[in-house]
Write an enzyme that holds these catalytic residues in place. Structure first.
Site, PDB file in Angstrom:
ATOM      1  N   ASP A  81      -6.210  -8.351  -0.587  1.00  0.00           N
ATOM      2  CA  ASP A  81      -6.064  -7.615   0.674  1.00  0.00           C
ATOM      3  C   ASP A  81      -5.164  -8.397   1.650  1.00  0.00           C
ATOM      4  O   ASP A  81      -5.266  -9.627   1.749  1.00  0.00           O
ATOM      5  CB  ASP A  81      -7.477  -7.443   1.255  1.00  0.00           C
ATOM      6  N   HIS A 205      -7.868   1.166   6.912  1.00  0.00           N
ATOM      7  CA  HIS A 205      -8.453  -0.165   7.134  1.00  0.00           C
ATOM      8  C   HIS A 205      -9.413  -0.081   8.319  1.00  0.00           C
ATOM      9  O   HIS A 205      -9.458   0.923   9.029  1.00  0.00           O
ATOM     10  CB  HIS A 205      -7.338  -1.178   7.448  1.00  0.00           C
TER      11      HIS A 205
HETATM   12  P1  13P Z   1     -13.554  -4.017   8.866  1.00  0.00           P
HETATM   13  O1  13P Z   1     -13.893  -5.459   8.964  1.00  0.00           O
HETATM   14  O2  13P Z   1     -13.389  -3.381  10.207  1.00  0.00           O
HETATM   15  O3  13P Z   1     -14.526  -3.249   8.026  1.00  0.00           O
HETATM   16  O4  13P Z   1     -12.109  -3.899   8.187  1.00  0.00           O
HETATM   17  C1  13P Z   1     -11.951  -4.144   6.829  1.00  0.00           C
HETATM   18  C2  13P Z   1     -10.532  -4.113   6.418  1.00  0.00           C
HETATM   19  O5  13P Z   1      -9.786  -3.249   6.814  1.00  0.00           O
HETATM   20  C3  13P Z   1     -10.060  -5.142   5.501  1.00  0.00           C
HETATM   21  O6  13P Z   1      -8.709  -5.033   5.241  1.00  0.00           O
END
Ligand code: 13P
Length: 280
Positions: A81, A205
């Protein structure tokens, strides 16, 4: 079983639901995701962001994530990610991740396209999928930066998708990472326009704090992958705290079970909202 992310999202596209992409920091969270996926017969994505590697080194957690996906009874993709550097993206590919994100959202469009294409070229050799971002999701994955939300331009999204052929496209529609300071107001007008123009699966996201109705609306309007991180970390912490308060933790392995349970409960709740149960 370990699968390519592209295949999971193609099925979601055909059948109109979203697949949860769950950030993990340790084995307990990985086990929680697998438990929910297997119980609900759901596909899942295990992910870790480059900014989190300080706490969970890629060479240690990466093989664990890949092994977990291989052992799962349902299809599981392993995703890197918010990749920032080609070095770490390459390492993830070498470790067997079936998907990587290159986050060039801070770059001018032309540069974002060029760098994304370089990552796509690299990932091709591994048969891995590539996600990119256009516009800016607010905040940052680990809360270290307060990046302002910059909603995606539907025209730029189309240009970007055409010039890259990326497998999944993260867009900004008022969403932000971490717990929202005030209730998020998602720009469904923008999502609808992007979904009409772009055929690639779209990614949301900043899933933590988005309402159930908004998740459902997103998953029926072209969003095929939804990232959840903070809500799982919070759920693990809260579950451990509650178990201590109830005197349920008598030793280390009770603590470990509480961590798995906290992750499992949050992941299961989201899989049901996203409509990915029984889609394995
Ligand atoms: P959150 O921490 O708001 O759930 O976001 C997760 C995310 O988008 C990771 O890339």
């Amino acid at each position: 079983m370990l699968v390519n992310m592209k295949n999971l999202l193609e099925k979601a596209q055909k059948e109109n639901y979203a697949v949860g992409s769950f950030s993990v920091a340790n084995m307990e969270m990985v086990l929680g995701v697998l438990k929910a996926a297997e119980e609900l017969n759901a596909p899942a994505i295990l992910q870790i962001a480059e900014v989190r590697l300080k706490q969970s080194p890629l060479e240690i957690i990466g093989p664990l994530m890949v092994a977990a996906a291989k052992s799962a009874k349902t299809p599981v993709a392993v995703h890197f990610d918010h990749g920032k550097t080609l070095e770490k993206i390459s390492q993830a590919l070498e470790l067997g991740f079936t998907s990587v994100m290159f986050d060039g959202s801070h770059l001018p469009l032309i540069e974002n396209i060029a760098q994304t294409n370089a990552v796509i070229e690299k990932a091709k050799a591994y048969g891995a999928s590539v996600e990119a971002e256009i516009g800016c999701v607010g905040g940052s994955e680990d809360g270290s930066e307060d990046i302002a939300i910059n909603c995606t331009s539907p025209d730029e999204a189309l240009t970007f998708a055409d010039k890259t052929g990326v497998d999944a496209l993260a867009i900004a529609i008022g969403n932000a990472h971490g717990n929202y300071k005030e209730e998020p107001k998602l720009r469904f007008d923008i999502l609808e326009k992007v979904a009409q123009r772009v055929s690639a699966p779209l990614v949301l996201h900043g899933g933590t704090g988005i309402s159930e109705q908004d998740f459902v609306r997103c998953s029926k309007t072209g969003i095929r992958k939804i990232n959840i991180a903070t809500a799982t970390f919070d759920s693990v912490e809260n579950c451990v705290r509650a178990c201590y308060n109830n005197n349920d933790i008598k030793g280390y392995y009770d603590l470990q079970a509480a961590e798995v349970q906290g992750a499992y409960e949050n992941v299961k709740r989201h899989m049901l909202i996203f409509g990915s149960d029984n889609k394995a």
